[in-house]
Scaffold this motif. Sequence first.
Motif, PDB file in Angstrom:
ATOM      1  N   ASP A 172      56.444  10.617  12.856  1.00 26.81           N
ATOM      2  CA  ASP A 172      57.495  10.662  13.870  1.00 26.81           C
ATOM      3  C   ASP A 172      57.155  11.638  14.990  1.00 26.81           C
ATOM      4  OD1 ASP A 172      59.420   8.823  12.926  1.00 26.81           O
ATOM      5  OD2 ASP A 172      59.981  10.217  11.345  1.00 26.81           O
ATOM      6  N   ALA A 173      56.252  12.561  14.713  1.00 28.51           N
ATOM      7  CA  ALA A 173      55.921  13.594  15.691  1.00 28.51           C
ATOM      8  C   ALA A 173      54.596  13.298  16.379  1.00 28.51           C
ATOM      9  CB  ALA A 173      55.846  14.954  15.001  1.00 28.51           C
ATOM     10  N   ARG A 174      54.570  13.477  17.678  1.00 28.74           N
ATOM     11  CA  ARG A 174      53.310  13.357  18.389  1.00 28.74           C
ATOM     12  C   ARG A 174      52.466  14.586  18.079  1.00 28.74           C
ATOM     13  NH1 ARG A 174      52.235  14.193  24.522  1.00 28.74           N
ATOM     14  NH2 ARG A 174      49.978  13.895  24.527  1.00 28.74           N
ATOM     15  N   LEU A 175      51.207  14.382  17.761  1.00 29.33           N
ATOM     16  CA  LEU A 175      50.326  15.469  17.358  1.00 29.33           C
ATOM     17  C   LEU A 175      49.802  16.184  18.602  1.00 29.33           C
ATOM     18  CD1 LEU A 175      48.417  13.491  14.602  1.00 29.33           C
ATOM     19  CD2 LEU A 175      50.409  14.974  14.335  1.00 29.33           C
ATOM     20  N   GLY A 176      50.081  17.474  18.691  1.00 30.50           N
ATOM     21  CA  GLY A 176      49.692  18.263  19.855  1.00 30.50           C
ATOM     22  C   GLY A 176      48.414  19.041  19.638  1.00 30.50           C
ATOM     23  N   LYS A 177      48.036  19.830  20.639  1.00 33.56           N
ATOM     24  CA  LYS A 177      46.753  20.539  20.605  1.00 33.56           C
ATOM     25  C   LYS A 177      46.682  21.509  19.430  1.00 33.56           C
ATOM     26  CE  LYS A 177      48.222  24.052  23.965  1.00 33.56           C
ATOM     27  NZ  LYS A 177      47.902  24.671  25.281  1.00 33.56           N
ATOM     28  N   GLU A 178      47.790  22.150  19.073  1.00 34.70           N
ATOM     29  CA  GLU A 178      47.760  23.077  17.934  1.00 34.70           C
ATOM     30  C   GLU A 178      47.524  22.329  16.628  1.00 34.70           C
ATOM     31  OE1 GLU A 178      50.508  26.572  15.852  1.00 34.70           O
ATOM     32  OE2 GLU A 178      51.144  25.611  17.717  1.00 34.70           O
ATOM     33  N   ASP A 179      48.138  21.162  16.506  1.00 33.06           N
ATOM     34  CA  ASP A 179      47.930  20.336  15.317  1.00 33.06           C
ATOM     35  C   ASP A 179      46.458  19.949  15.189  1.00 33.06           C
ATOM     36  OD1 ASP A 179      50.719  20.137  14.616  1.00 33.06           O
ATOM     37  OD2 ASP A 179      50.936  18.729  16.260  1.00 33.06           O
ATOM     38  N   PHE A 180      45.857  19.557  16.311  1.00 29.35           N
ATOM     39  CA  PHE A 180      44.468  19.117  16.287  1.00 29.35           C
ATOM     40  C   PHE A 180      43.522  20.261  15.919  1.00 29.35           C
ATOM     41  CE2 PHE A 180      46.006  16.193  19.883  1.00 29.35           C
ATOM     42  CZ  PHE A 180      46.643  15.375  18.967  1.00 29.35           C
ATOM     43  N   PHE A 181      43.784  21.422  16.493  1.00 29.51           N
ATOM     44  CA  PHE A 181      42.966  22.588  16.168  1.00 29.51           C
ATOM     45  C   PHE A 181      43.109  22.952  14.694  1.00 29.51           C
ATOM     46  CE2 PHE A 181      42.719  27.160  15.429  1.00 29.51           C
ATOM     47  CZ  PHE A 181      41.422  27.422  15.852  1.00 29.51           C
ATOM     48  N   ASN A 182      44.330  22.929  14.192  1.00 29.82           N
ATOM     49  CA  ASN A 182      44.574  23.303  12.799  1.00 29.82           C
ATOM     50  C   ASN A 182      43.918  22.333  11.820  1.00 29.82           C
ATOM     51  OD1 ASN A 182      46.023  25.568  13.482  1.00 29.82           O
ATOM     52  ND2 ASN A 182      48.015  24.560  13.354  1.00 29.82           N
ATOM     53  N   MET A 183      43.869  21.040  12.180  1.00 27.88           N
ATOM     54  CA  MET A 183      43.211  20.095  11.290  1.00 27.88           C
ATOM     55  C   MET A 183      41.715  20.371  11.209  1.00 27.88           C
ATOM     56  SD  MET A 183      43.335  15.933  11.099  1.00 27.88           S
ATOM     57  CE  MET A 183      44.802  15.849  10.087  1.00 27.88           C
ATOM     58  N   ARG A 184      41.106  20.666  12.336  1.00 28.18           N
ATOM     59  CA  ARG A 184      39.683  21.019  12.327  1.00 28.18           C
ATOM     60  C   ARG A 184      39.461  22.278  11.492  1.00 28.18           C
ATOM     61  NH1 ARG A 184      37.194  21.741  17.943  1.00 28.18           N
ATOM     62  NH2 ARG A 184      35.307  21.737  16.673  1.00 28.18           N
ATOM     63  N   ARG A 185      40.335  23.236  11.684  1.00 23.02           N
ATOM     64  CA  ARG A 185      40.221  24.486  10.933  1.00 23.02           C
ATOM     65  C   ARG A 185      40.398  24.231   9.436  1.00 23.02           C
ATOM     66  NH1 ARG A 185      44.073  28.745   9.933  1.00 23.02           N
ATOM     67  NH2 ARG A 185      43.069  30.775   9.797  1.00 23.02           N
ATOM     68  N   ALA A 186      41.358  23.372   9.079  1.00 26.59           N
ATOM     69  CA  ALA A 186      41.576  23.030   7.673  1.00 26.59           C
ATOM     70  C   ALA A 186      40.345  22.359   7.082  1.00 26.59           C
ATOM     71  CB  ALA A 186      42.790  22.110   7.541  1.00 26.59           C
ATOM     72  N   GLY A 187      39.691  21.495   7.864  1.00 23.17           N
ATOM     73  CA  GLY A 187      38.487  20.830   7.381  1.00 23.17           C
ATOM     74  C   GLY A 187      37.377  21.804   7.081  1.00 23.17           C
ATOM     75  N   ASP A 188      37.212  22.822   7.946  1.00 22.76           N
ATOM     76  CA  ASP A 188      36.181  23.826   7.717  1.00 22.76           C
ATOM     77  C   ASP A 188      36.494  24.682   6.497  1.00 22.76           C
ATOM     78  OD1 ASP A 188      34.961  22.859   9.973  1.00 22.76           O
ATOM     79  OD2 ASP A 188      34.750  24.797  10.958  1.00 22.76           O
ATOM     80  N   VAL A 189      37.761  25.059   6.340  1.00 24.75           N
ATOM     81  CA  VAL A 189      38.160  25.869   5.177  1.00 24.75           C
ATOM     82  C   VAL A 189      37.897  25.098   3.892  1.00 24.75           C
ATOM     83  CG1 VAL A 189      40.144  26.854   3.957  1.00 24.75           C
ATOM     84  CG2 VAL A 189      39.849  27.270   6.404  1.00 24.75           C
ATOM     85  N   GLU A 190      38.226  23.799   3.898  1.00 27.23           N
ATOM     86  CA  GLU A 190      38.007  22.968   2.712  1.00 27.23           C
ATOM     87  C   GLU A 190      36.528  22.922   2.347  1.00 27.23           C
ATOM     88  OE1 GLU A 190      39.216  20.782  -0.477  1.00 27.23           O
ATOM     89  OE2 GLU A 190      40.525  21.649   1.047  1.00 27.23           O
ATOM     90  N   GLN A 191      35.677  22.794   3.350  1.00 23.37           N
ATOM     91  CA  GLN A 191      34.237  22.756   3.108  1.00 23.37           C
ATOM     92  C   GLN A 191      33.729  24.083   2.560  1.00 23.37           C
ATOM     93  OE1 GLN A 191      33.114  19.751   2.691  1.00 23.37           O
ATOM     94  NE2 GLN A 191      31.349  19.995   4.017  1.00 23.37           N
TER      95      GLN A 191
END
Length: 241
Positions: A172-191
């Motif tokens: 329901d929510a449009r994904l903004g720049k903070e969301d996009f940055f956080n997803m990249r950051r989450a991917g790196d943390v997971e790795q």
Amino acid sequence: MPKVIDDVLGGRLRSRGGKVSLSGSRSAAVARRSPLKTVVKGRYRTLSSKGPNPARGRASGVMRNIDYMTTRPDSSRQRISRDMILPDRTINLQSDPESRKAIEDELTNAKEKYIYHLILSSGDKTMSPRDVELWAKAVLQAQGLDKYYMVIHAGEQGHTSHPHAHVIVRTDARLGKEDFFNMRRAGDVEQRFDRRLFRLLEEDWKQRSTEKPASSGVGLREVDADEEERGKRRGIDIQLD
């Protein structure tokens, strides 16, 4: 209605598709400064007010994306059939037309305002299809994105040297720049967590095989720190090929 593409800063570009170029823009400067390795690309569809059945039209467009994701030729240019991974099950749309119809009906009846097509890549060329699946699920879970349809392009089912996941997400929510940055950051943390855990398990196995005393646990505290960081993750970042 034209497709709307988000760049990594959340800016909007109206287009029929294609890449979002970062060269010569503020986004490019931000990307160069960023130490993050995870790449997230994507675009979204909204529900048009035109046509006799806008919901069915949107669902048909998303299904064309899904058909492409599941049957795109592999690296040897052979068209193959890939499974689709849902939160609660795995299906093959080519061999199970009833499931395909059920997915299309589900998309037609979806109440969410946005349907995103995301591409997630960790930057690790050694990841197996199962590795990519577990990694991508963890990244989506960190953002609270629990309505998704995922297809893995990796290993024998890949078509490039970069393992990645295609994901259709309803939100329901449009994904903004903070969301996009956080997803990249989450991917790196997971790795980082996975690599450290693997290293510690490998070291523990070596110690046990040589009958050496157990480690002091310092390394495990290092993993615990990353585990705590994983619990703080929230978001995303976007482009598209």
